[in-house]
Write a protein that holds these residues in place. Structure first.
Motif, short mmCIF file in Angstrom:
data_model
loop_
_atom_site.label_atom_id
_atom_site.label_comp_id
_atom_site.label_asym_id
_atom_site.label_seq_id
_atom_site.Cartn_x
_atom_site.Cartn_y
_atom_site.Cartn_z
N HIS A 1 84.38 121.58 80.24
CA HIS A 1 84.46 122.89 79.61
C HIS A 1 84.02 122.79 78.16
CE1 HIS A 1 88.32 121.01 78.49
NE2 HIS A 1 88.25 121.77 77.40
N THR A 2 83.48 123.88 77.66
CA THR A 2 83.10 123.98 76.26
C THR A 2 84.32 124.38 75.45
OG1 THR A 2 80.83 124.61 76.84
CG2 THR A 2 81.59 125.16 74.62
N PHE A 3 84.62 123.63 74.38
CA PHE A 3 85.81 123.96 73.59
C PHE A 3 85.46 124.45 72.18
CE2 PHE A 3 85.16 119.36 73.11
CZ PHE A 3 85.23 119.19 71.72
N GLU A 4 84.18 124.45 71.83
CA GLU A 4 83.76 125.00 70.54
C GLU A 4 82.30 125.38 70.65
OE1 GLU A 4 83.12 123.25 66.08
OE2 GLU A 4 85.05 122.80 67.05
N GLU A 5 81.93 126.55 70.09
CA GLU A 5 80.55 127.01 70.24
C GLU A 5 80.12 127.83 69.03
OE1 GLU A 5 78.05 130.09 73.11
OE2 GLU A 5 79.79 129.00 73.91
N ILE A 6 78.90 127.57 68.59
CA ILE A 6 78.25 128.38 67.55
C ILE A 6 76.92 128.86 68.12
CG2 ILE A 6 77.28 128.43 65.22
CD1 ILE A 6 79.19 126.18 64.48
N SER A 7 76.71 130.17 68.15
CA SER A 7 75.49 130.74 68.72
C SER A 7 74.72 131.52 67.66
CB SER A 7 75.83 131.68 69.88
OG SER A 7 76.49 130.99 70.91
N TYR A 8 73.39 131.43 67.72
CA TYR A 8 72.54 132.22 66.84
C TYR A 8 71.17 132.36 67.51
CZ TYR A 8 71.24 127.44 65.53
OH TYR A 8 70.88 126.12 65.56
N ALA A 9 70.69 133.60 67.52
CA ALA A 9 69.42 133.92 68.20
C ALA A 9 69.47 133.38 69.62
CB ALA A 9 68.24 133.35 67.40
N ASN A 10 68.48 132.56 69.99
CA ASN A 10 68.45 132.00 71.34
C ASN A 10 68.94 130.56 71.38
OD1 ASN A 10 66.35 130.91 69.92
ND2 ASN A 10 64.87 130.95 71.63
N LYS A 11 69.72 130.17 70.35
CA LYS A 11 70.19 128.79 70.26
C LYS A 11 71.71 128.74 70.30
CE LYS A 11 66.21 127.49 67.42
NZ LYS A 11 65.76 126.89 66.12
N ARG A 12 72.22 127.61 70.81
CA ARG A 12 73.67 127.39 70.87
C ARG A 12 73.97 125.94 70.51
NH1 ARG A 12 75.36 128.56 76.78
NH2 ARG A 12 77.44 128.05 75.98
N ASN A 13 74.94 125.72 69.63
CA ASN A 13 75.50 124.40 69.36
C ASN A 13 76.92 124.40 69.92
OD1 ASN A 13 73.19 123.67 68.05
ND2 ASN A 13 74.04 123.76 65.99
N CYS A 14 77.18 123.49 70.84
CA CYS A 14 78.45 123.48 71.57
C CYS A 14 79.08 122.10 71.60
CB CYS A 14 78.25 123.96 73.01
SG CYS A 14 77.53 125.61 73.14
N LYS A 15 80.38 122.08 71.67
CA LYS A 15 81.13 120.86 71.94
C LYS A 15 81.76 120.99 73.32
CE LYS A 15 81.92 119.69 67.11
NZ LYS A 15 82.92 119.41 66.03
N TYR A 16 81.68 119.90 74.07
CA TYR A 16 81.95 119.96 75.51
C TYR A 16 82.82 118.76 75.91
CZ TYR A 16 80.65 120.68 80.47
OH TYR A 16 80.65 120.91 81.82
N MET A 17 83.80 119.00 76.76
CA MET A 17 84.65 117.94 77.28
C MET A 17 84.23 117.65 78.72
SD MET A 17 87.11 116.13 75.98
CE MET A 17 88.00 117.15 74.82
N LEU A 18 83.66 116.47 78.95
CA LEU A 18 83.14 116.08 80.25
C LEU A 18 84.14 115.19 80.97
CD1 LEU A 18 80.75 115.85 82.29
CD2 LEU A 18 80.00 113.86 80.96
N HIS A 19 84.53 115.57 82.18
CA HIS A 19 85.46 114.81 83.01
C HIS A 19 84.68 114.22 84.18
CE1 HIS A 19 89.73 114.61 84.95
NE2 HIS A 19 88.95 113.66 85.43
N LEU A 20 84.49 112.89 84.16
CA LEU A 20 83.77 112.19 85.22
C LEU A 20 84.74 111.52 86.18
CD1 LEU A 20 81.00 110.42 83.10
CD2 LEU A 20 80.70 112.39 84.59
N SER A 21 84.44 111.61 87.47
CA SER A 21 85.25 110.94 88.50
C SER A 21 84.33 110.07 89.34
CB SER A 21 85.95 111.97 89.39
OG SER A 21 86.89 112.73 88.66
N PHE A 22 84.74 108.82 89.56
CA PHE A 22 84.00 107.88 90.38
C PHE A 22 84.89 107.44 91.53
CE2 PHE A 22 82.61 107.47 86.02
CZ PHE A 22 81.23 107.44 86.11
N LEU A 23 84.41 107.63 92.75
CA LEU A 23 85.11 107.08 93.91
C LEU A 23 84.43 105.76 94.25
CD1 LEU A 23 87.26 107.38 96.11
CD2 LEU A 23 85.53 108.50 97.53
N LEU A 24 85.18 104.68 94.12
CA LEU A 24 84.66 103.34 94.37
C LEU A 24 85.28 102.77 95.64
CD1 LEU A 24 85.02 101.86 90.75
CD2 LEU A 24 83.12 103.17 91.70
#
Length: 281
Positions: free
Chosen positions: A44-67
């Motif tokens: 999910h994105t937890f912080e975002e700055i948007s302007y014109a057609n651009k976006r700067n975002c901070k994102y929390m990535l949750h990865l799962s590996f089944l081994l």
């Protein structure tokens, strides 16, 4: 690089530590004789700055590996924060960042939570320590503060949940202890906990073991990533893989069932040193 929904796939293609993280991840699994059966990602994105057609975002990535290792399955999880830039709906750049944390006001610990604070000997409840590690591996107990670098605070909480007695308050340089408005260096600083475990002769202490496979759930591993005798990270053992090697939980980055050696970490270097501590002996 791709669309937002494919962000976790793009992540595998980025270069880290002069070598593709994904290549090192696969090499570690190969060395463990573990097959990667499935990979999934969400976030999910937890912080975002948007302007014109651009976006700067901070994102929390949750990865799962089944081994799969021999006839056993291991669900390994890791949460990685990073930021990305988009133009016209396309990701054009992304990079890892530190876990976003803020110190929080917390309730005062009760006398019951300080139980055993002056005990010289204690019976370590490994099961309770591991249960706590599993409960809070990807969240934060509001009874305690959280830190930008939260690994040692998390391990200390696990040890406390296992009955480890606190001592030394209010001297921050003495003992191992936590109060709502203060704490010892050994409670929250990786380097300090490593030396506390090896130097303590009463209450919480650690017996140094020769190798990782001697550890059991509830024990602690300390990491000196640069090999410069400055200890950077701590994890708690929560289980073993099919070959009897430790699997660990940690904060910063939040991880569950991760292979103990951390060769797939962005902080890993060939100069890494480890300390293996049996707790309660």
């Amino acid at each position: 690089m791709g669309k937002l929904q494919d962000l976790w796939l793009d992540f595998f293609q980025s270069d880290r530590n002069e070598e593709s993280w994904w290549e090192r991840k696969k090499a570690l699994c190969h060395d463990r004789e573990a097959e990667i059966v499935r990979i999934s990602g969400r976030g999910h994105t937890f912080e975002e700055i948007s302007y014109a057609n651009k976006r700067n975002c901070k994102y929390m990535l949750h990865l799962s590996f089944l081994l799969k290792q021999q006839d056993e399955f291991i669900q390994e999880e890791q949460v990685i924060p990073f930021e990305y830039r988009m133009e016209n709906g396309e990701i054009i750049e992304h990079r890892e960042i530190s876990m976003p944390m803020k110190h929080r006001d917390t309730p005062v610990l009760t006398s019951d939570s300080m139980r055993g604070a002056s005990s010289e000997r204690f019976s370590y409840d490994r099961r309770a320590a591991v249960q706590y590690a599993e409960r809070w591996w990807n969240s934060y107990n509001p009874v305690y503060r959280t830190f930008d670098v939260d690994c040692t605070n998390y391990v200390s909480q696990c040890l406390r949940a296992g009955g480890a007695p606190m001592r030394g308050a209010p001297d921050r340089g003495s003992g191992w202890w936590y109060r709502s408005d203060n704490w010892s260096y050994s409670w929250a600083v990786a380097h300090s906990l490593r030396w506390y475990l090896s130097g303590s002769s009463t209450g919480l202490k650690g017996k140094e073991m020769e190798s990782a496979n001697e550890l059991i759930p509830g024990d602690v591993i300390c990491y000196d990533f640069q090999g410069d005798d400055r200890w950077d990270h701590n994890t708690i053992v929560i289980g073993k893989d099919a070959y009897g090697m430790p699997l660990v939980n940690a904060h910063t980055d939040n991880s569950r069932n991760r292979y103990w050696s951390y060769e797939d970490s962005r902080a890993w270097t060939p100069d890494i040193n480890y300390k293996f501590f049996r707790i309660g002996e």
